[in-house]
Design a protein around this motif. Structure first.
Motif, PDB file in Angstrom:
ATOM      1  N   TYR A  14       0.816  -1.227   0.000  1.00 61.05           N
ATOM      2  CA  TYR A  14       0.000   0.000   0.000  1.00 61.05           C
ATOM      3  C   TYR A  14       0.845   1.271   0.000  1.00 61.05           C
ATOM      4  O   TYR A  14       0.401   2.308  -0.472  1.00 61.05           O
ATOM      5  CB  TYR A  14      -0.921   0.013   1.224  1.00 61.05           C
ATOM      6  N   ASN A  15       2.042   1.171   0.567  1.00 63.20           N
ATOM      7  CA  ASN A  15       2.860   2.387   0.669  1.00 63.20           C
ATOM      8  C   ASN A  15       3.854   2.518  -0.485  1.00 63.20           C
ATOM      9  O   ASN A  15       4.688   3.411  -0.483  1.00 63.20           O
ATOM     10  CB  ASN A  15       3.604   2.413   2.009  1.00 63.20           C
ATOM     11  N   SER A  16       3.758   1.639  -1.476  1.00 60.11           N
ATOM     12  CA  SER A  16       4.817   1.627  -2.484  1.00 60.11           C
ATOM     13  C   SER A  16       4.691   2.742  -3.522  1.00 60.11           C
ATOM     14  O   SER A  16       5.590   2.936  -4.314  1.00 60.11           O
ATOM     15  CB  SER A  16       4.875   0.267  -3.181  1.00 60.11           C
ATOM     16  N   LEU A  17       3.569   3.457  -3.523  1.00 54.94           N
ATOM     17  CA  LEU A  17       3.408   4.507  -4.537  1.00 54.94           C
ATOM     18  C   LEU A  17       3.605   5.902  -3.958  1.00 54.94           C
ATOM     19  O   LEU A  17       3.400   6.896  -4.651  1.00 54.94           O
ATOM     20  CB  LEU A  17       2.028   4.404  -5.189  1.00 54.94           C
ATOM     21  N   THR A  18       3.999   5.967  -2.699  1.00 54.26           N
ATOM     22  CA  THR A  18       4.265   7.277  -2.105  1.00 54.26           C
ATOM     23  C   THR A  18       5.526   7.865  -2.741  1.00 54.26           C
ATOM     24  O   THR A  18       6.434   7.099  -3.099  1.00 54.26           O
ATOM     25  CB  THR A  18       4.489   7.176  -0.580  1.00 54.26           C
ATOM     26  N   PRO A  19       5.635   9.177  -2.891  1.00 51.63           N
ATOM     27  CA  PRO A  19       4.655  10.199  -2.479  1.00 51.63           C
ATOM     28  C   PRO A  19       3.555  10.459  -3.511  1.00 51.63           C
ATOM     29  O   PRO A  19       2.669  11.265  -3.248  1.00 51.63           O
ATOM     30  CB  PRO A  19       5.526  11.452  -2.332  1.00 51.63           C
ATOM     31  N   THR A  20       3.579   9.784  -4.665  1.00 52.56           N
ATOM     32  CA  THR A  20       2.575  10.074  -5.703  1.00 52.56           C
ATOM     33  C   THR A  20       1.165   9.801  -5.178  1.00 52.56           C
ATOM     34  O   THR A  20       0.269  10.634  -5.289  1.00 52.56           O
ATOM     35  CB  THR A  20       2.828   9.205  -6.949  1.00 52.56           C
ATOM     36  N   ILE A  21       0.991   8.619  -4.612  1.00 51.43           N
ATOM     37  CA  ILE A  21      -0.289   8.292  -3.985  1.00 51.43           C
ATOM     38  C   ILE A  21      -0.001   7.819  -2.567  1.00 51.43           C
ATOM     39  O   ILE A  21       0.761   6.870  -2.353  1.00 51.43           O
ATOM     40  CB  ILE A  21      -1.062   7.229  -4.777  1.00 51.43           C
ATOM     41  N   ASP A  22      -0.574   8.512  -1.616  1.00 55.83           N
ATOM     42  CA  ASP A  22      -0.306   8.231  -0.206  1.00 55.83           C
ATOM     43  C   ASP A  22      -0.989   6.929   0.234  1.00 55.83           C
ATOM     44  O   ASP A  22      -1.955   6.476  -0.365  1.00 55.83           O
ATOM     45  CB  ASP A  22      -0.790   9.411   0.635  1.00 55.83           C
ATOM     46  N   THR A  23      -0.440   6.374   1.315  1.00 55.23           N
ATOM     47  CA  THR A  23      -0.907   5.078   1.818  1.00 55.23           C
ATOM     48  C   THR A  23      -2.385   5.114   2.219  1.00 55.23           C
ATOM     49  O   THR A  23      -3.134   4.172   1.964  1.00 55.23           O
ATOM     50  CB  THR A  23      -0.048   4.674   3.033  1.00 55.23           C
ATOM     51  N   GLU A  24      -2.807   6.212   2.839  1.00 58.15           N
ATOM     52  CA  GLU A  24      -4.206   6.295   3.282  1.00 58.15           C
ATOM     53  C   GLU A  24      -5.162   6.257   2.086  1.00 58.15           C
ATOM     54  O   GLU A  24      -6.190   5.565   2.112  1.00 58.15           O
ATOM     55  CB  GLU A  24      -4.408   7.584   4.099  1.00 58.15           C
ATOM     56  N   HIS A 166     -12.295  10.293  -5.327  1.00 62.67           N
ATOM     57  CA  HIS A 166     -11.758   9.446  -4.252  1.00 62.67           C
ATOM     58  C   HIS A 166     -10.325   8.988  -4.554  1.00 62.67           C
ATOM     59  O   HIS A 166      -9.629   8.554  -3.659  1.00 62.67           O
ATOM     60  CB  HIS A 166     -12.674   8.252  -3.952  1.00 62.67           C
ATOM     61  N   SER A 167      -9.903   9.070  -5.804  1.00 69.23           N
ATOM     62  CA  SER A 167      -8.535   8.628  -6.104  1.00 69.23           C
ATOM     63  C   SER A 167      -7.485   9.677  -5.758  1.00 69.23           C
ATOM     64  O   SER A 167      -6.302   9.358  -5.740  1.00 69.23           O
ATOM     65  CB  SER A 167      -8.397   8.191  -7.559  1.00 69.23           C
ATOM     66  N   TYR A 168      -7.898  10.918  -5.524  1.00 66.95           N
ATOM     67  CA  TYR A 168      -6.869  11.933  -5.238  1.00 66.95           C
ATOM     68  C   TYR A 168      -7.213  12.946  -4.159  1.00 66.95           C
ATOM     69  O   TYR A 168      -6.349  13.693  -3.701  1.00 66.95           O
ATOM     70  CB  TYR A 168      -6.499  12.684  -6.525  1.00 66.95           C
ATOM     71  N   TYR A 169      -8.447  12.983  -3.694  1.00 64.39           N
ATOM     72  CA  TYR A 169      -8.865  14.135  -2.892  1.00 64.39           C
ATOM     73  C   TYR A 169      -8.128  14.280  -1.558  1.00 64.39           C
ATOM     74  O   TYR A 169      -7.843  15.395  -1.119  1.00 64.39           O
ATOM     75  CB  TYR A 169     -10.379  14.128  -2.671  1.00 64.39           C
ATOM     76  N   LEU A 170      -7.789  13.167  -0.910  1.00 64.99           N
ATOM     77  CA  LEU A 170      -7.124  13.251   0.402  1.00 64.99           C
ATOM     78  C   LEU A 170      -5.812  14.005   0.315  1.00 64.99           C
ATOM     79  O   LEU A 170      -5.477  14.814   1.171  1.00 64.99           O
ATOM     80  CB  LEU A 170      -6.856  11.848   0.958  1.00 64.99           C
ATOM     81  N   LYS A 171      -5.048  13.734  -0.733  1.00 67.92           N
ATOM     82  CA  LYS A 171      -3.731  14.369  -0.871  1.00 67.92           C
ATOM     83  C   LYS A 171      -3.768  15.604  -1.761  1.00 67.92           C
ATOM     84  O   LYS A 171      -3.187  16.623  -1.436  1.00 67.92           O
ATOM     85  CB  LYS A 171      -2.735  13.358  -1.448  1.00 67.92           C
TER      86      LYS A 171
END
Ligand code: MN3
Length: 189
Positions: A14-24, A166-171
């Motif tokens: 789940y964390n492998s795409l950070t920082p592009t997509i965050d774990t949460e 939902h794919s990007y709003y958190l970050k």
């Protein structure tokens, strides 16, 4: 793949795409949003025994077999399952063949990324921007609305980017463009 559909494991950490997509975001997107499509599809198909040994692809391509009352809901949720399967599978650095095909047609990777960003930005509401290879060998950027799929084109999906909020709003909050740019850099650098 038939009823009862199962939520597949994410094919990487789940964390492998950070920082592009965050774990949460990855947890919410995969474990909640994707799971909801799977659960809803199973619930919808439960009363229809005749649909339970039919593949996801067949359900999506043969809406005439679907019960009138639940047709739209089945198509939306089956599309959600189909698209998220592909989306998560393809959310990794693209293979060399895909990159070569892009360079053959679009000449420059930056130019191609700009076109993908433009198309992704022009989707009104929710959907996906995708790169597909048609059976005749032609490579095209297509837009999919909501949970429409590319199945009707009988094309191979090479890239698929979810632009539902939902794919990007958190970050990224409302900055879809920055999300698209960073995802394209992750896929194609
Ligand atoms: Mn999604």
């Amino acid at each position: 793949m038939t009823y009862p559909f199962q939520l597949p494991k994410l094919p990487y950490p789940y964390n492998s795409l950070t920082p592009t997509i965050d774990t949460e975001t990855m947890h919410y997107h995969h474990d909640k949003h994707f799971k909801t499509y799977v659960d809803n599809l199973n619930k919808l198909l439960e009363p229809y025994v005749y649909l339970q040994n039919i593949s996801l692809e067949y359900l999506l391509l043969n809406e005439r077999v679907l019960p009138f009352k639940d047709k739209t809901a089945i198509l939306n949720n089956a599309g959600g399952v189909y698209n998220h399967l592909l989306f998560f599978k393809l959310l990794q650095p693209a293979n060399k063949k895909t990159k070569d095909l892009i360079l053959q047609k679009y000449t420059s990777m930056d130019y191609f990324k700009d076109l993908m960003i433009q198309e992704g930005m022009s989707i009104f509401g929710s959907g996906y921007v995708s790169l597909v290879l048609f059976p005749n060998g032609s490579l095209n950027i297509i837009k999919l609305s909501n949970q429409d799929t590319s199945l009707k084109y009988n094309a191979k999906t090479l890239l698929l980017i979810d632009v539902w909020e939902h794919s990007y709003y958190l970050k990224y909050k409302n900055n879809r463009k920055s999300y698209l740019k960073n995802v394209l850099d992750l896929l194609l650098d």
